[in-house]
Design a protein around this motif. Structure first.
Motif, PDB file in Angstrom:
ATOM      1  N   UNK A  22       0.820  -1.214   0.000  1.00  0.00           N
ATOM      2  CA  UNK A  22       0.000   0.000   0.000  1.00  0.00           C
ATOM      3  C   UNK A  22       0.859   1.271   0.000  1.00  0.00           C
ATOM      4  N   UNK A  23       0.193   2.376  -0.293  1.00  0.00           N
ATOM      5  CA  UNK A  23       0.862   3.667  -0.352  1.00  0.00           C
ATOM      6  C   UNK A  23       0.437   4.536   0.826  1.00  0.00           C
ATOM      7  N   UNK A  24       1.345   5.389   1.274  1.00  0.00           N
ATOM      8  CA  UNK A  24       0.960   6.399   2.261  1.00  0.00           C
ATOM      9  C   UNK A  24      -0.029   7.381   1.634  1.00  0.00           C
ATOM     10  N   UNK A  25       0.221   7.725   0.366  1.00  0.00           N
ATOM     11  CA  UNK A  25      -0.665   8.603  -0.395  1.00  0.00           C
ATOM     12  C   UNK A  25      -0.317   8.426  -1.873  1.00  0.00           C
ATOM     13  N   UNK A  26      -1.308   8.584  -2.726  1.00  0.00           N
ATOM     14  CA  UNK A  26      -1.092   8.474  -4.167  1.00  0.00           C
ATOM     15  C   UNK A  26      -2.042   9.421  -4.869  1.00  0.00           C
ATOM     16  N   UNK A  27      -1.722   9.741  -6.119  1.00  0.00           N
ATOM     17  CA  UNK A  27      -2.651  10.517  -6.945  1.00  0.00           C
ATOM     18  C   UNK A  27      -2.409  10.167  -8.398  1.00  0.00           C
ATOM     19  N   UNK A  28      -3.457  10.315  -9.213  1.00  0.00           N
ATOM     20  CA  UNK A  28      -3.365   9.950 -10.625  1.00  0.00           C
ATOM     21  C   UNK A  28      -4.321  10.805 -11.434  1.00  0.00           C
ATOM     22  N   UNK A  29      -4.059  10.890 -12.725  1.00  0.00           N
ATOM     23  CA  UNK A  29      -4.860  11.738 -13.600  1.00  0.00           C
ATOM     24  C   UNK A  29      -4.663  11.251 -15.035  1.00  0.00           C
ATOM     25  N   UNK A  30      -5.630  11.559 -15.902  1.00  0.00           N
ATOM     26  CA  UNK A  30      -5.522  11.190 -17.315  1.00  0.00           C
ATOM     27  C   UNK A  30      -4.731  12.258 -18.064  1.00  0.00           C
ATOM     28  N   UNK A  31      -3.962  11.795 -19.059  1.00  0.00           N
ATOM     29  CA  UNK A  31      -3.274  12.704 -19.967  1.00  0.00           C
ATOM     30  C   UNK A  31      -3.600  12.299 -21.395  1.00  0.00           C
ATOM     31  N   UNK A  32      -3.694  13.281 -22.272  1.00  0.00           N
ATOM     32  CA  UNK A  32      -4.065  13.054 -23.664  1.00  0.00           C
ATOM     33  C   UNK A  32      -2.977  13.555 -24.599  1.00  0.00           C
ATOM     34  N   UNK A  33      -2.805  12.835 -25.725  1.00  0.00           N
ATOM     35  CA  UNK A  33      -1.962  13.338 -26.805  1.00  0.00           C
ATOM     36  C   UNK A  33      -0.578  13.737 -26.356  1.00  0.00           C
ATOM     37  N   UNK A  34      -0.210  14.970 -26.660  1.00  0.00           N
ATOM     38  CA  UNK A  34       1.129  15.473 -26.372  1.00  0.00           C
ATOM     39  C   UNK A  34       1.145  16.181 -25.019  1.00  0.00           C
ATOM     40  N   UNK A  74       0.675   7.977 -12.223  1.00  0.00           N
ATOM     41  CA  UNK A  74       0.406   7.978 -10.777  1.00  0.00           C
ATOM     42  C   UNK A  74       1.677   8.346 -10.033  1.00  0.00           C
ATOM     43  N   UNK A  75       1.556   9.279  -9.103  1.00  0.00           N
ATOM     44  CA  UNK A  75       2.644   9.557  -8.175  1.00  0.00           C
ATOM     45  C   UNK A  75       2.257   8.966  -6.827  1.00  0.00           C
ATOM     46  N   UNK A  76       3.256   8.500  -6.080  1.00  0.00           N
ATOM     47  CA  UNK A  76       2.958   7.875  -4.797  1.00  0.00           C
ATOM     48  C   UNK A  76       4.100   8.107  -3.821  1.00  0.00           C
ATOM     49  N   UNK A 109      -9.090   5.108   5.737  1.00  0.00           N
ATOM     50  CA  UNK A 109      -8.695   6.519   5.592  1.00  0.00           C
ATOM     51  C   UNK A 109      -9.414   7.092   4.374  1.00  0.00           C
ATOM     52  N   UNK A 110     -10.715   7.325   4.475  1.00  0.00           N
ATOM     53  CA  UNK A 110     -11.486   7.732   3.295  1.00  0.00           C
ATOM     54  C   UNK A 110     -11.089   9.073   2.705  1.00  0.00           C
ATOM     55  N   UNK A 111     -10.409   9.919   3.471  1.00  0.00           N
ATOM     56  CA  UNK A 111     -10.044  11.241   2.976  1.00  0.00           C
ATOM     57  C   UNK A 111      -8.686  11.258   2.274  1.00  0.00           C
ATOM     58  N   UNK A 112      -7.990  10.115   2.271  1.00  0.00           N
ATOM     59  CA  UNK A 112      -6.657  10.037   1.676  1.00  0.00           C
ATOM     60  C   UNK A 112      -6.651   8.968   0.593  1.00  0.00           C
ATOM     61  N   UNK A 113      -6.168   9.330  -0.593  1.00  0.00           N
ATOM     62  CA  UNK A 113      -6.078   8.370  -1.686  1.00  0.00           C
ATOM     63  C   UNK A 113      -4.785   7.583  -1.561  1.00  0.00           C
ATOM     64  N   UNK A 114      -4.897   6.264  -1.555  1.00  0.00           N
ATOM     65  CA  UNK A 114      -3.699   5.435  -1.514  1.00  0.00           C
ATOM     66  C   UNK A 114      -3.700   4.349  -0.466  1.00  0.00           C
ATOM     67  N   UNK A 115      -3.852   4.701   0.828  1.00  0.00           N
ATOM     68  CA  UNK A 115      -3.757   3.667   1.866  1.00  0.00           C
ATOM     69  C   UNK A 115      -4.800   2.561   1.746  1.00  0.00           C
ATOM     70  N   UNK A 116      -5.974   2.889   1.214  1.00  0.00           N
ATOM     71  CA  UNK A 116      -7.054   1.903   1.156  1.00  0.00           C
ATOM     72  C   UNK A 116      -7.108   1.114  -0.148  1.00  0.00           C
ATOM     73  N   UNK A 117      -6.134   1.286  -1.039  1.00  0.00           N
ATOM     74  CA  UNK A 117      -6.183   0.569  -2.317  1.00  0.00           C
ATOM     75  C   UNK A 117      -6.350  -0.949  -2.134  1.00  0.00           C
TER      76      UNK A 117
END
Length: 250
Positions: A22-34, A74-76, A109-117
């Motif tokens: 698991x991660x202490x915290x993570x975040x991710x997002x979509x990227x398109x094209x260039x 994704x950064x973590x 930890x519903x307010x933090x993305x990562x620990x509950x993956x």
């Protein structure tokens, strides 16, 4: 495209192995094209609110590693180590079919993305109905709070309805509520019950799929088909139009 992983080490990225979590915290997002992204500063701000400020040069070096195409980076942070996973993005989901299960909330930890993956993955495996895309998380009263991978909202007439309960601060939800406010649309907060979903349009929201209307809600007693919102296509076009190249940030 395979997942490419980097570790931030002494001021630069070096190739690394993918961390299973698991991660202490993570975040991710979509990227398109260039290297076009949508609300990247908000994702970085959410990450930094838990991890602390990113090191000098991190974001600029990260942006230089992105290759053209549809990506889902994704950064973590785990045990003091910052990682970047450059992953291929799946096709955006135009509609969403949800499983509704009366099951214990898996989040610690519903307010933090990562620990509950890991817990969310187990919940998904345990309860998700075949042929559906995601599983709703419900509170003690049975009202839906969010899903394992995104936020939920409903439309009651011209009012935007936000669920009650504790949920991850969704970037896409933030964008939708901000646009609603700019358009003078009333926003309400109340339980997102099965009864409400049977009568009102429901949207799934996240940074990978954008705005995806819920067309089916598979419950233990049958399938609910939320009605459509005539403005969905306009909102979807708006969200996709928000992709642009970010200016350099150090």
């Amino acid at each position: 495209m395979a997942v490419i992983t980097y570790l931030w080490h002494t001021g630069s990225f070096i190739p690394s192995q993918t961390h299973p979590g698991p991660f202490d915290v993570a975040d991710s997002w979509r990227m398109l094209g260039d290297a076009y992204s949508n609300a990247l500063p908000l994702h970085l701000r959410r990450f930094e609110s838990v991890a602390g400020p990113l090191p000098a040069g991190f974001v600029l070096a990260m942006r230089q590693l992105f290759t053209p195409g549809d990506l889902f980076p994704r950064i973590s942070l785990t045990a003091g180590e910052l990682r970047l996973d450059i992953r291929p993005a799946p096709p955006a989901r135009p509609v969403t079919r949800l499983t509704y299960a009366l099951a214990p909330d898996p989040r610690s930890q519903p307010l933090v993305k990562g620990p509950d993956f890991p817990a969310l993955a187990h919940y998904h495996t345990e309860y998700q109905v075949d042929g559906t895309d995601d599983t709703a998380i419900v509170d003690s009263s049975g009202a839906m709070v969010e899903t394992t991978t995104g936020a939920l909202v409903a439309w009651d007439g011209e009012a935007l309805v936000l669920p009650t309960g504790t949920a991850l601060p969704s970037i896409t939800l933030h964008q939708v509520t901000r646009r609603a406010a700019a358009l003078g649309i009333r926003t309400e907060t109340r339980p997102l019950t099965l009864e409400l979903a049977a009568e009102c349009p429901v949207w799934f929201l996240n940074s990978l799929h954008g705005i995806s209307p819920v067309t089916e809600l598979h419950t233990p007693t049958g399938i609910i088909y939320p009605p459509g919102n005539p403005h969905t296509a306009t909102w979807q076009q708006w969200w996709w139009s928000c992709f642009h190249k970010e200016t350099a940030r150090d």
